[in-house]
Design a protein around this motif. Structure first.
Motif, PDB file in Angstrom:
ATOM      1  N   ILE A 113       1.305   1.015   7.094  1.00  0.00           N
ATOM      2  CA  ILE A 113       0.168   0.502   6.713  1.00  0.00           C
ATOM      3  C   ILE A 113       0.286  -0.913   6.337  1.00  0.00           C
ATOM      4  O   ILE A 113       1.115  -1.274   5.534  1.00  0.00           O
ATOM      5  CB  ILE A 113      -0.479   1.682   5.656  1.00  0.00           C
ATOM      6  CG1 ILE A 113      -1.718   1.383   5.488  1.00  0.00           C
ATOM      7  CG2 ILE A 113       0.124   1.419   4.385  1.00  0.00           C
ATOM      8  CD1 ILE A 113      -2.627   2.401   5.079  1.00  0.00           C
ATOM      9  N   GLU A 114      -0.835  -1.639   6.586  1.00  0.00           N
ATOM     10  CA  GLU A 114      -0.819  -2.897   5.968  1.00  0.00           C
ATOM     11  C   GLU A 114      -2.345  -3.202   5.501  1.00  0.00           C
ATOM     12  O   GLU A 114      -3.357  -2.996   6.286  1.00  0.00           O
ATOM     13  CB  GLU A 114      -0.384  -3.778   7.104  1.00  0.00           C
ATOM     14  CG  GLU A 114      -0.290  -5.518   6.724  1.00  0.00           C
ATOM     15  CD  GLU A 114       0.109  -6.246   7.692  1.00  0.00           C
ATOM     16  OE1 GLU A 114      -0.252  -7.414   7.847  1.00  0.00           O
ATOM     17  OE2 GLU A 114       0.790  -5.797   8.741  1.00  0.00           O
ATOM     18  N   LEU A 130       1.289  -1.828  -4.387  1.00  0.00           N
ATOM     19  CA  LEU A 130       1.174  -0.385  -4.373  1.00  0.00           C
ATOM     20  C   LEU A 130       1.829   0.435  -5.301  1.00  0.00           C
ATOM     21  O   LEU A 130       2.923   0.177  -5.709  1.00  0.00           O
ATOM     22  CB  LEU A 130       1.631  -0.029  -3.175  1.00  0.00           C
ATOM     23  CG  LEU A 130       1.202   1.620  -2.825  1.00  0.00           C
ATOM     24  CD1 LEU A 130      -0.257   1.555  -2.444  1.00  0.00           C
ATOM     25  CD2 LEU A 130       1.698   1.847  -1.338  1.00  0.00           C
ATOM     26  N   TYR A 131       1.086   1.055  -6.549  1.00  0.00           N
ATOM     27  CA  TYR A 131       1.910   1.564  -7.407  1.00  0.00           C
ATOM     28  C   TYR A 131       1.620   3.073  -7.454  1.00  0.00           C
ATOM     29  O   TYR A 131       2.546   4.021  -8.259  1.00  0.00           O
ATOM     30  CB  TYR A 131       1.447   1.096  -8.955  1.00  0.00           C
ATOM     31  CG  TYR A 131       0.208   1.472  -9.205  1.00  0.00           C
ATOM     32  CD1 TYR A 131      -0.558   2.663  -9.647  1.00  0.00           C
ATOM     33  CD2 TYR A 131      -0.767   0.393  -8.965  1.00  0.00           C
ATOM     34  CE1 TYR A 131      -1.779   2.869  -9.988  1.00  0.00           C
ATOM     35  CE2 TYR A 131      -2.262   0.585  -9.170  1.00  0.00           C
ATOM     36  CZ  TYR A 131      -2.715   1.630  -9.827  1.00  0.00           C
ATOM     37  OH  TYR A 131      -3.848   2.026  -9.973  1.00  0.00           O
ATOM     38  N   GLN A 181       8.010   4.026   2.416  1.00  0.00           N
ATOM     39  CA  GLN A 181       7.588   5.113   3.280  1.00  0.00           C
ATOM     40  C   GLN A 181       6.409   4.870   4.084  1.00  0.00           C
ATOM     41  O   GLN A 181       6.183   5.212   5.187  1.00  0.00           O
ATOM     42  CB  GLN A 181       7.610   6.639   2.561  1.00  0.00           C
ATOM     43  CG  GLN A 181       7.386   7.616   3.506  1.00  0.00           C
ATOM     44  CD  GLN A 181       7.320   9.017   2.650  1.00  0.00           C
ATOM     45  OE1 GLN A 181       7.446   9.164   1.495  1.00  0.00           O
ATOM     46  NE2 GLN A 181       6.889  10.251   3.497  1.00  0.00           N
ATOM     47  N   LEU A 182       5.287   4.186   3.270  1.00  0.00           N
ATOM     48  CA  LEU A 182       4.130   3.808   4.121  1.00  0.00           C
ATOM     49  C   LEU A 182       4.267   2.414   4.413  1.00  0.00           C
ATOM     50  O   LEU A 182       3.682   1.935   5.427  1.00  0.00           O
ATOM     51  CB  LEU A 182       3.097   3.693   2.790  1.00  0.00           C
ATOM     52  CG  LEU A 182       2.159   5.343   2.812  1.00  0.00           C
ATOM     53  CD1 LEU A 182       1.120   5.158   2.119  1.00  0.00           C
ATOM     54  CD2 LEU A 182       1.880   5.770   4.171  1.00  0.00           C
ATOM     55  N   LEU A 183       4.991   1.476   3.775  1.00  0.00           N
ATOM     56  CA  LEU A 183       4.862  -0.059   3.788  1.00  0.00           C
ATOM     57  C   LEU A 183       5.731  -0.534   5.008  1.00  0.00           C
ATOM     58  O   LEU A 183       5.627  -1.386   5.629  1.00  0.00           O
ATOM     59  CB  LEU A 183       4.968  -0.874   2.853  1.00  0.00           C
ATOM     60  CG  LEU A 183       3.692  -0.518   1.709  1.00  0.00           C
ATOM     61  CD1 LEU A 183       4.491  -1.287   0.426  1.00  0.00           C
ATOM     62  CD2 LEU A 183       2.548  -0.977   2.157  1.00  0.00           C
ATOM     63  N   ALA A 184       6.641   0.243   5.563  1.00  0.00           N
ATOM     64  CA  ALA A 184       7.613   0.114   6.668  1.00  0.00           C
ATOM     65  C   ALA A 184       7.389   1.000   7.826  1.00  0.00           C
ATOM     66  O   ALA A 184       7.159   2.178   7.484  1.00  0.00           O
ATOM     67  CB  ALA A 184       8.953   0.211   6.061  1.00  0.00           C
ATOM     68  N   SER A 234       7.227   0.064  20.628  1.00  0.00           N
ATOM     69  CA  SER A 234       6.493  -0.837  19.730  1.00  0.00           C
ATOM     70  C   SER A 234       5.916  -0.072  18.384  1.00  0.00           C
ATOM     71  O   SER A 234       5.095   1.049  18.540  1.00  0.00           O
ATOM     72  CB  SER A 234       5.176  -1.570  20.367  1.00  0.00           C
ATOM     73  OG  SER A 234       4.772  -2.348  19.671  1.00  0.00           O
ATOM     74  N   PRO A 235       6.250  -0.581  17.263  1.00  0.00           N
ATOM     75  CA  PRO A 235       5.719   0.115  16.022  1.00  0.00           C
ATOM     76  C   PRO A 235       4.136  -0.276  15.846  1.00  0.00           C
ATOM     77  O   PRO A 235       3.657  -1.056  16.339  1.00  0.00           O
ATOM     78  CB  PRO A 235       6.294  -0.902  14.953  1.00  0.00           C
ATOM     79  CG  PRO A 235       7.653  -1.409  15.385  1.00  0.00           C
ATOM     80  CD  PRO A 235       7.335  -1.526  17.040  1.00  0.00           C
ATOM     81  N   ILE A 236       3.565   0.659  15.248  1.00  0.00           N
ATOM     82  CA  ILE A 236       1.993   0.691  15.067  1.00  0.00           C
ATOM     83  C   ILE A 236       1.943   0.309  13.565  1.00  0.00           C
ATOM     84  O   ILE A 236       2.319   0.744  12.758  1.00  0.00           O
ATOM     85  CB  ILE A 236       1.535   1.952  15.654  1.00  0.00           C
ATOM     86  CG1 ILE A 236       1.869   2.557  16.969  1.00  0.00           C
ATOM     87  CG2 ILE A 236       0.023   2.233  15.138  1.00  0.00           C
ATOM     88  CD1 ILE A 236       1.526   3.798  17.476  1.00  0.00           C
ATOM     89  N   THR A 237       0.552  -0.393  13.394  1.00  0.00           N
ATOM     90  CA  THR A 237       0.257  -0.762  12.324  1.00  0.00           C
ATOM     91  C   THR A 237      -1.264  -0.247  11.958  1.00  0.00           C
ATOM     92  O   THR A 237      -2.014  -0.651  12.797  1.00  0.00           O
ATOM     93  CB  THR A 237       0.106  -2.213  11.808  1.00  0.00           C
ATOM     94  OG1 THR A 237       1.406  -2.599  12.007  1.00  0.00           O
ATOM     95  CG2 THR A 237      -0.339  -2.707  10.364  1.00  0.00           C
TER      96      THR A 237
END
Length: 349
Positions: free
Chosen positions: A224-225, A232-233, A259-262, A310-313
């Motif tokens: 996620i971006e 993010l806390y 876990q979410l940001l990568a 390809s990674p997805i965002t």
């Protein structure tokens, strides 16, 4: 060594003089560590079943039960049916045995499923960090879900929920009267099937029901971006495969954020709450609840099919005043607007 001596060696305290004692190998921790653990059954939404026999087998051969005899109507990955097993704690089980009747298919299924016992033990032992109570916690139930065509899906459940595996049963040759006595089978089926949602009835008739639930189990490399910088806390994410993450594995929030940001293999999200602090110090919540399932799953599949590596965002475009937001799924070559999911923003201050 004659037969008598061999038998004597097996009896404690009766080994002949001079005989070497046989060492009993120590059991691994995965077989002896105990946890407060019980079973909770459910079924794919709309595909009514009754579990008639069910048990988890422990490493020592003893068992603890899966609740039986209930008409289960749904709640994929969630269960309102649990049986207390007293104060006795359980080790991570080695097998799951079940016999159930599918009203949608008019068929008994059964299975004896070997479980990844070491993996279950590792997850139970590791647990997670309860952010609300600021203390270690762990899973407390095994959620067992039947799906069409004899499938069974198993999770470890608690504040977080983690998929253990998907297993395949087979049709069972069982006398209907053994469990339903003198009940008229055709009439009972007609009454129960009439309560099933139209979609489940149509998929059962077409023989396509299992595909939907297996699609939920697919994972894609995504992250996620957010367009506006924010730290993010805390977050809460639920996935279409009924996994969920609310608490980190430890006090260290670094891996939890990553876990979410990568980009890493994850199921498609169905609910997402992000709590972050903007550069100017204010705190905000970005909420995607619910994520439109059909549109989002189709977009993930489209991007993956076109560029599998390809990674997805999942890109959340937030206005500078944190008042409005839009959602896009993209990779390095393509982007798909997700127009059916509302981006909600809240000032946490």
């Amino acid at each position: 060594m004659n037969l008598l001596v061999r038998l004597l060696l097996l009896l404690p305290g009766l080994a002949p003089a001079g005989a070497k004692a046989q060492k009993v190998p120590a059991l691994p921790a995965s077989a002896t560590d105990l946890f407060s653990l019980s079973a909770a059954p459910c079924t794919a939404d709309g595909y009514f079943v009754t579990i008639h026999a069910g048990e988890f087998v422990r490493p020592d051969g003893r068992t603890f039960p899966v609740p039986t005899g209930h008409l289960l109507e749904g709640s994929w990955g969630a269960s309102g049916t649990r049986w207390a097993v007293g104060d006795e704690q359980q080790p991570a089980p080695t097998h799951l045995r079940m016999l159930w009747f599918s009203y949608a298919e008019d068929k008994f299924y059964e299975g004896d499923f070997a479980l990844p016992q070491a993996k279950i033990h590792e997850l139970l032992q590791q647990g997670y960090w309860d952010m609300e109570k600021q203390r270690p916690a762990t899973y407390n139930m095994l959620v067992v879900c039947t799906i069409p065509k004899g499938g069974v899906v198993l999770w470890l459940g608690g504040t977080n929920q983690t998929l253990i595996g998907r297993f395949q049963g087979h049709p069972a040759n069982v006398d209907f009267k053994e469990f339903y006595g003198p009940a008229n089978r055709a009439k009972l089926l007609q009454e129960v099937q009439a309560q099933m949602p139209p979609g489940a009835q149509q998929q059962t008739a077409a023989g396509t029901g299992a595909g939907t639930w297996d699609e939920y189990l697919r994972r894609y490399p995504w992250k996620i971006e957010i367009s506006q910088p924010m730290t993010l806390y805390k977050y809460s994410v639920s996935y279409v495969n009924a996994e969920r993450t609310r608490d980190p594995l430890s006090r260290d929030l670094g891996p939890y954020r990553q876990q979410l940001l990568a980009a890493s293999p994850k199921p498609v999200p169905c609910k997402l709450h992000l709590y972050g602090q903007a550069e100017h110090g204010a705190r905000y919540q970005v909420r995607l609840n619910p994520v439109d399932e059909a549109e989002t799953m189709a977009a993930f599949e489209q991007l993956s099919r076109a560029n599998p590596q390809s990674p997805i965002t999942l890109f959340v475009d937030v206005s500078k005043d944190f008042k409005k937001g839009t959602l896009t799924l993209r990779n390095e070559r393509q982007q798909i607007p997700l127009l059916k999911t509302q981006v909600q923003l809240f000032d946490e201050n």
